[in-house]
Design a protein around this motif. Structure first.
Motif, short mmCIF file in Angstrom:
data_model
loop_
_atom_site.label_atom_id
_atom_site.label_comp_id
_atom_site.label_asym_id
_atom_site.label_seq_id
_atom_site.Cartn_x
_atom_site.Cartn_y
_atom_site.Cartn_z
N ALA A 88 0.83 -1.21 0.00
CA ALA A 88 0.00 0.00 0.00
C ALA A 88 0.86 1.26 0.00
O ALA A 88 0.50 2.26 -0.63
CB ALA A 88 -0.93 -0.02 1.20
N GLU A 89 1.99 1.19 0.68
CA GLU A 89 2.86 2.36 0.77
C GLU A 89 3.60 2.66 -0.53
O GLU A 89 4.29 3.68 -0.62
CB GLU A 89 3.86 2.22 1.92
CG GLU A 89 4.63 0.92 1.91
CD GLU A 89 4.01 -0.13 2.84
OE1 GLU A 89 2.76 -0.26 2.85
OE2 GLU A 89 4.79 -0.81 3.53
N ASP A 90 3.46 1.81 -1.53
CA ASP A 90 4.02 2.10 -2.85
C ASP A 90 3.08 2.98 -3.68
O ASP A 90 3.44 3.41 -4.78
CB ASP A 90 4.29 0.81 -3.61
CG ASP A 90 5.36 -0.05 -2.96
OD1 ASP A 90 5.18 -1.28 -2.90
OD2 ASP A 90 6.38 0.52 -2.51
N THR A 91 1.90 3.22 -3.17
CA THR A 91 0.94 4.07 -3.88
C THR A 91 1.50 5.47 -4.08
O THR A 91 1.90 6.12 -3.11
CB THR A 91 -0.39 4.15 -3.11
OG1 THR A 91 -0.98 2.85 -3.09
CG2 THR A 91 -1.35 5.13 -3.76
N ALA A 92 1.56 5.90 -5.34
CA ALA A 92 2.16 7.20 -5.67
C ALA A 92 2.04 7.43 -7.17
O ALA A 92 1.68 6.51 -7.92
CB ALA A 92 3.62 7.23 -5.28
N VAL A 93 2.37 8.64 -7.57
CA VAL A 93 2.59 8.91 -8.98
C VAL A 93 4.08 8.67 -9.25
O VAL A 93 4.93 9.20 -8.52
CB VAL A 93 2.20 10.34 -9.36
CG1 VAL A 93 2.49 10.59 -10.85
CG2 VAL A 93 0.73 10.58 -9.06
N TYR A 94 4.36 7.89 -10.25
CA TYR A 94 5.74 7.54 -10.60
C TYR A 94 6.19 8.33 -11.82
O TYR A 94 5.47 8.39 -12.83
CB TYR A 94 5.84 6.04 -10.87
CG TYR A 94 5.80 5.23 -9.60
CD1 TYR A 94 4.63 5.10 -8.87
CD2 TYR A 94 6.96 4.61 -9.11
CE1 TYR A 94 4.61 4.37 -7.68
CE2 TYR A 94 6.94 3.87 -7.93
CZ TYR A 94 5.76 3.76 -7.22
OH TYR A 94 5.73 3.04 -6.06
N TYR A 95 7.38 8.92 -11.69
CA TYR A 95 7.92 9.78 -12.73
C TYR A 95 9.27 9.26 -13.22
O TYR A 95 10.10 8.81 -12.43
CB TYR A 95 8.15 11.19 -12.20
CG TYR A 95 6.90 11.91 -11.76
CD1 TYR A 95 6.46 11.83 -10.44
CD2 TYR A 95 6.16 12.68 -12.65
CE1 TYR A 95 5.33 12.50 -10.02
CE2 TYR A 95 5.03 13.35 -12.24
CZ TYR A 95 4.62 13.25 -10.92
OH TYR A 95 3.49 13.92 -10.51
N CYS A 96 9.48 9.42 -14.49
CA CYS A 96 10.76 9.15 -15.12
C CYS A 96 11.53 10.47 -15.20
O CYS A 96 10.91 11.53 -15.44
CB CYS A 96 10.46 8.61 -16.52
SG CYS A 96 11.85 8.21 -17.54
N LYS A 97 12.84 10.42 -14.98
CA LYS A 97 13.62 11.64 -15.00
C LYS A 97 14.98 11.44 -15.65
O LYS A 97 15.61 10.39 -15.48
CB LYS A 97 13.85 12.14 -13.56
CG LYS A 97 14.47 13.53 -13.49
CD LYS A 97 15.33 13.72 -12.25
CE LYS A 97 16.74 13.23 -12.49
NZ LYS A 97 17.64 13.58 -11.37
N VAL A 98 15.42 12.48 -16.36
CA VAL A 98 16.78 12.53 -16.86
C VAL A 98 17.35 13.91 -16.55
O VAL A 98 16.64 14.91 -16.63
CB VAL A 98 16.85 12.22 -18.38
CG1 VAL A 98 16.12 13.27 -19.20
CG2 VAL A 98 18.29 12.09 -18.84
N GLN A 99 18.62 13.92 -16.16
CA GLN A 99 19.32 15.19 -15.97
C GLN A 99 20.29 15.38 -17.13
O GLN A 99 21.17 14.53 -17.36
CB GLN A 99 20.08 15.21 -14.65
CG GLN A 99 20.80 16.54 -14.42
CD GLN A 99 21.53 16.61 -13.09
OE1 GLN A 99 21.37 15.74 -12.23
NE2 GLN A 99 22.32 17.63 -12.90
N ILE A 100 20.13 16.47 -17.82
CA ILE A 100 21.01 16.80 -18.95
C ILE A 100 21.67 18.14 -18.64
O ILE A 100 20.99 19.15 -18.52
CB ILE A 100 20.23 16.86 -20.27
CG1 ILE A 100 19.59 15.50 -20.55
CG2 ILE A 100 21.16 17.26 -21.41
CD1 ILE A 100 18.69 15.46 -21.76
#
Length: 116
Positions: A88-100
């Motif tokens: 249940a604690e994994d509930t979230a909005v998941y985002y992909c990210k790159v730093q350039i």
């Protein structure tokens, strides 16, 4: 321009699995470390996992070690997050990210809800 498009989120029960995908465009994908972050309601966005450009090195948040696996396919400009034994604690909005250079680029996010 840099684009990151996540998919694969959904509603699952505790103990089930999901696989998130992030397809990238607008930059040379194989040159950059990629990361997954998540943001639960009312909380800060936090790092879940990251993977080096060649795929040779990965890091994980303590809370997901042993349950989540990050991987990438440089031929498809894609990064994945396999999530097993979801809680249940994994509930979230998941985002992909790159730093350039000195700028972070984010996708629009994909919602993961773990509930019985």
């Amino acid at each position: 321009q840099v684009q990151l498009v996540e998919s694969g989120g959904g509603l699952v029960r505790p103990g089930e699995s999901l696989r998130l995908s992030c397809v990238a465009s607008g930059f040379v994908f194989s040159r950059y470390t990629m990361a997954w972050y998540r943001q639960a309601p009312g909380k800060d966005r936090v790092l879940v996992a990251s993977i080096l450009s060649t795929g040779s090195g990965t890091t994980y948040a303590d809370s997901v070690k042993g349950r989540f696996t990050i991987s990438r396919d440089n031929n498809k400009s894609a990064v994945y997050l396999q999530m097993n034994n979801l809680k249940a604690e994994d509930t979230a909005v998941y985002y992909c990210k790159v730093q350039i250079v000195d700028r972070n680029y984010w996708g629009q996010g994909t919602q993961v809800t773990v509930s019985s």
